[in-house]
Design a protein around this motif. Structure first.
Motif: not given
Length: 319
Positions: A49-52, A105, A280, A283, A287
């Protein structure tokens, strides 16, 4: 056990490298061996998970904890995009992989629901599905009801029985032929447009045929009931590689002659989810996980550089 196949790279030729996006003959001999895992054990890429990014979700969706993903691949599906694994029930392919990674994400549990193409849009309209991941092309008509974030280029392929001796480069090439296409798809709109042009030119009319599944379409092609099939390039290439009974005789942009088509994750318009999906996906691209997902299904040539929200789509006048 993984299935080793060879997929045609020319099926994904960028239309802008051709004559105004017009179809160009594919070369079935230009292939690259790739190992495709068609078992139910997929070992999917599920990012943390990406909190932002997750903070972009509407509070009620974040609280729900699930991302319900509709995939219109009922029946035989459309490999390598979305189809049943060797257990005949687990949904696998590039589209589920991308959607599941998006859910990761966002910190949501992915719930994959396999349905028909028609019911996919009904589910999006009703809010039953939060996300549609099913080789959906961006069109201006669809943008009236849905929001989109692009994740692949959309290229189509003309498929014929091997040895048919045809090359499809312009509407005149399909005059007098029986051509199959999926109902309600953007390729149907393109085929109808070509058929109308053939008719205006006074050439033998095109007979458009519809089948319930890809399997039925390919059987009709092999038996000579139809002359051509116009469909997504990845599915056509997969068919060529795994059966050896057909060949790609031309490619075309999914959005027509003057615009590169884009495939997009789809959601109900103005439901507040699209910005989170776009972030997402960016991201994933950043990555490197996005590239890995496309590579495992041999779709690298259809990669996008970044997510686009509601880009120009197939024009309304091209219906």
């Amino acid at each position: 056990m993984p299935l080793v196949v060879a997929l045609s790279l020319t099926a994904c030729a960028a239309p802008e490298e051709e004559n105004r996006g017009a179809a160009a003959a594919g070369d079935p001999s230009a292939v690259a061996a790739v190992s495709i895992n068609d078992s139910p054990d997929q070992n999917r890429i599920i990012p943390a998970k990406d909190d932002t990014v997750a903070a972009l979700l509407p509070p009620e969706k974040a609280a729900a904890g699930k991302l319900v993903i509709g995939v219109g691949a009922a029946g035989a599906g459309f490999p390598p995009l979305a189809f049943a694994a060797t257990d005949n029930k687990t949904l696998i392919g590039n589209e589920p992989d991308v959607a599941v990674a998006i859910a990761g994400i966002l910190g949501l549990e992915p719930v994959l629901e396999n349905t028909s193409w028609e019911n996919l849009f009904i589910g999006l309209d009703s809010g039953r599905f939060d996300l549609g991941a099913s080789n959906i092309t961006v069109t201006e008509e669809r943008k009236l009801k849905y929001d989109f974030v692009t994740y692949r280029l959309d290229n189509l392929a003309w498929l014929a029985k091997k040895g048919a001796g045809v090359t499809i480069t312009e509407p005149a090439d399909i005059a007098g032929k029986k051509v199959a296409v999926g109902s309600g798809t953007n390729q149907e709109k393109i085929l109808v447009e070509w058929a109308e042009e053939v008719k205006r030119a006074g050439l033998p009319e095109v007979e458009i045929k519809y089948y319930q599944t890809n399997q039925a379409t390919f059987l009709a092609l092999g038996s000579g009931q139809i002359d051509l099939y116009l469909g997504p390039s990845p599915a056509a290439a997969y068919q060529v590689a795994t059966t050896g009974t057909s060949e790609i005789v031309g490619t075309y942009s999914g959005a027509g002659a003057d615009l590169q088509g884009k495939i997009a994750l789809t959601t109900k318009k103005d439901n507040g989810l699209i910005e989170a999906y776009a972030a997402a996906l960016d991201k994933l691209i950043e990555s490197g996980d996005y590239a890995k997902i496309l590579q495992r299904w041999n779709l690298t040539n259809e990669a996008v550089d970044k997510a686009e929200v509601n880009p120009p789509g197939l024009p309304l006048e091209a219906k």
